[in-house]
Write a protein that holds these residues in place. Structure first.
Motif, PDB file in Angstrom:
ATOM      1  N   THR A  12       0.869  -1.193   0.080  1.00  0.00           N
ATOM      2  CA  THR A  12      -0.102   0.025   0.072  1.00  0.00           C
ATOM      3  C   THR A  12       0.812   1.227   0.202  1.00  0.00           C
ATOM      4  O   THR A  12       2.104   1.106   0.232  1.00  0.00           O
ATOM      5  N   LEU A  13       0.445   2.276  -0.269  1.00  0.00           N
ATOM      6  CA  LEU A  13       1.201   3.687  -0.215  1.00  0.00           C
ATOM      7  C   LEU A  13       1.519   3.870   1.058  1.00  0.00           C
ATOM      8  O   LEU A  13       2.586   4.503   1.252  1.00  0.00           O
ATOM      9  N   ASP A  14       1.014   3.365   2.085  1.00  0.00           N
ATOM     10  CA  ASP A  14       1.505   3.744   3.360  1.00  0.00           C
ATOM     11  C   ASP A  14       2.476   2.566   4.175  1.00  0.00           C
ATOM     12  O   ASP A  14       2.643   2.497   5.078  1.00  0.00           O
ATOM     13  N   GLY A  15       2.769   1.740   3.150  1.00  0.00           N
ATOM     14  CA  GLY A  15       3.849   0.763   3.490  1.00  0.00           C
ATOM     15  C   GLY A  15       3.399  -0.597   3.952  1.00  0.00           C
ATOM     16  O   GLY A  15       4.287  -1.297   4.683  1.00  0.00           O
ATOM     17  N   TYR A  16       2.361  -0.943   3.763  1.00  0.00           N
ATOM     18  CA  TYR A  16       1.672  -2.349   4.381  1.00  0.00           C
ATOM     19  C   TYR A  16       1.492  -3.328   3.172  1.00  0.00           C
ATOM     20  O   TYR A  16       1.132  -2.957   2.234  1.00  0.00           O
ATOM     21  N   ILE A  17       1.647  -4.577   3.600  1.00  0.00           N
ATOM     22  CA  ILE A  17       1.665  -5.581   2.611  1.00  0.00           C
ATOM     23  C   ILE A  17       0.341  -6.712   3.136  1.00  0.00           C
ATOM     24  O   ILE A  17       0.078  -7.241   2.257  1.00  0.00           O
ATOM     25  N   ALA A  18      -0.016  -6.314   4.020  1.00  0.00           N
ATOM     26  CA  ALA A  18      -1.297  -7.071   4.320  1.00  0.00           C
ATOM     27  C   ALA A  18      -2.054  -6.209   5.632  1.00  0.00           C
ATOM     28  O   ALA A  18      -1.576  -5.408   6.266  1.00  0.00           O
ATOM     29  N   ASP A 126      14.844 -11.551   6.774  1.00  0.00           N
ATOM     30  CA  ASP A 126      16.081 -12.373   6.899  1.00  0.00           C
ATOM     31  C   ASP A 126      16.931 -12.022   5.505  1.00  0.00           C
ATOM     32  O   ASP A 126      18.207 -12.030   5.742  1.00  0.00           O
ATOM     33  N   TYR A 127      16.286 -11.701   4.471  1.00  0.00           N
ATOM     34  CA  TYR A 127      17.016 -11.511   3.054  1.00  0.00           C
ATOM     35  C   TYR A 127      17.529  -9.952   3.192  1.00  0.00           C
ATOM     36  O   TYR A 127      18.366  -9.686   2.791  1.00  0.00           O
ATOM     37  N   PHE A 128      16.624  -9.097   3.809  1.00  0.00           N
ATOM     38  CA  PHE A 128      17.304  -7.836   3.964  1.00  0.00           C
ATOM     39  C   PHE A 128      18.278  -7.666   5.075  1.00  0.00           C
ATOM     40  O   PHE A 128      19.454  -7.105   4.524  1.00  0.00           O
ATOM     41  N   LYS A 129      18.373  -8.346   5.959  1.00  0.00           N
ATOM     42  CA  LYS A 129      19.386  -8.354   6.980  1.00  0.00           C
ATOM     43  C   LYS A 129      20.665  -8.840   6.526  1.00  0.00           C
ATOM     44  O   LYS A 129      21.919  -8.396   6.644  1.00  0.00           O
ATOM     45  N   ILE A 149       0.382  -5.195   8.478  1.00  0.00           N
ATOM     46  CA  ILE A 149       1.705  -5.803   8.337  1.00  0.00           C
ATOM     47  C   ILE A 149       2.630  -4.796   7.608  1.00  0.00           C
ATOM     48  O   ILE A 149       2.417  -4.906   6.249  1.00  0.00           O
ATOM     49  N   ARG A 150       3.621  -4.146   8.040  1.00  0.00           N
ATOM     50  CA  ARG A 150       4.479  -3.274   7.565  1.00  0.00           C
ATOM     51  C   ARG A 150       5.495  -4.441   6.655  1.00  0.00           C
ATOM     52  O   ARG A 150       6.022  -5.334   7.111  1.00  0.00           O
ATOM     53  N   LEU A 151       5.851  -3.708   5.399  1.00  0.00           N
ATOM     54  CA  LEU A 151       6.957  -4.527   4.617  1.00  0.00           C
ATOM     55  C   LEU A 151       8.310  -4.396   5.249  1.00  0.00           C
ATOM     56  O   LEU A 151       9.012  -5.047   5.460  1.00  0.00           O
ATOM     57  N   PHE A 152       8.579  -2.968   5.824  1.00  0.00           N
ATOM     58  CA  PHE A 152       9.872  -2.683   6.128  1.00  0.00           C
ATOM     59  C   PHE A 152      10.005  -2.203   7.543  1.00  0.00           C
ATOM     60  O   PHE A 152       9.514  -1.366   7.934  1.00  0.00           O
ATOM     61  N   GLU A 153      10.344  -3.101   8.648  1.00  0.00           N
ATOM     62  CA  GLU A 153      10.362  -2.600  10.005  1.00  0.00           C
ATOM     63  C   GLU A 153      11.919  -2.517  10.104  1.00  0.00           C
ATOM     64  O   GLU A 153      12.939  -2.864   9.246  1.00  0.00           O
ATOM     65  N   PRO A 154      12.314  -1.828  11.090  1.00  0.00           N
ATOM     66  CA  PRO A 154      13.775  -1.362  11.388  1.00  0.00           C
ATOM     67  C   PRO A 154      14.322  -2.545  12.040  1.00  0.00           C
ATOM     68  O   PRO A 154      14.871  -2.493  13.172  1.00  0.00           O
ATOM     69  N   THR A 155      14.775  -3.524  11.419  1.00  0.00           N
ATOM     70  CA  THR A 155      15.503  -4.909  11.705  1.00  0.00           C
ATOM     71  C   THR A 155      16.656  -5.177  11.022  1.00  0.00           C
ATOM     72  O   THR A 155      17.229  -6.007  11.247  1.00  0.00           O
TER      73      THR A 155
END
Length: 183
Positions: A12-18, A126-129, A149-155
């Protein structure tokens, strides 16, 4: 030509995938009046022979999105799960427990087409990390969910990207970025 790890997802435009319940109703309601969205997706799939997903994404596929026919017919599918009860027998599906990123690194040493990390958010993180994604294909859908559910969490650490393309198709914007260190 060596294999690449690709990440393609709708957001979504505000960063959610679900939504907060993990549902994709907001995406499934979106119309493809000209068929160009499907064409863009089909073009992406031409270079892929392997898809990787987590258990929740897999369960969502077999129970809601495509319960009667496997959605990734002809592609090797790898599902990360330790739960043997969720396994549905299909010739193209391999269930993997343990380090999925290490499994993917081994796949990169083999001949084949590109590898698509489908999701969900925890698998993608896990792939981003590991900074293992070579190209990011983000489909921005014109809706604001407000929560979910956000796509990008600060992890994970910062990953410099290079802008490759932005393509508007019937109200959806397809973005493509590649990792800066592979250009």
């Amino acid at each position: 030509m060596s294999r690449k790890v690709l990440f393609y997802i709708a957001m979504t435009l505000d960063g959610y995938i679900a939504d907060v319940d993990g549902n994709l109703d907001w995406l499934l309601k979106y119309d493809d009046p000209t068929g160009r969205i499907k064409d863009y997706y089909d073009e992406f799939l031409q270079n892929v022979d392997t898809v990787i997903m987590g258990k929740k994404t897999y369960m969502h596929l077999i129970t809601e999105l495509a319960p009667d026919q496997w959605a990734y017919e002809g592609l090797h599918t790898i599902v990360a799960t330790n739960d043997k009860e969720t396994r549905k027998v299909h010739q193209d599906i391999t269930f993997v427990s343990g380090d999925l990123v290490a499994h993917t690194r081994a796949l990169l040493e083999q001949d084949g087409k590109d590898i698509w990390v489908v999701g969900g958010a925890h698998v993608a993180a896990d792939y981003f990390k590991a900074n293992l994604i070579d190209a990011y294909y983000i489909q921005i859908v014109p809706i604001l969910l407000g929560d979910g559910i956000r796509l990008f969490e600060p992890t994970f650490d910062s990953i410099p990207l290079v802008f490759e393309d932005a393509t508007p198709v019937d109200g959806i914007t397809f973005l493509k970025y590649t990792r800066a260190d592979i250009n």
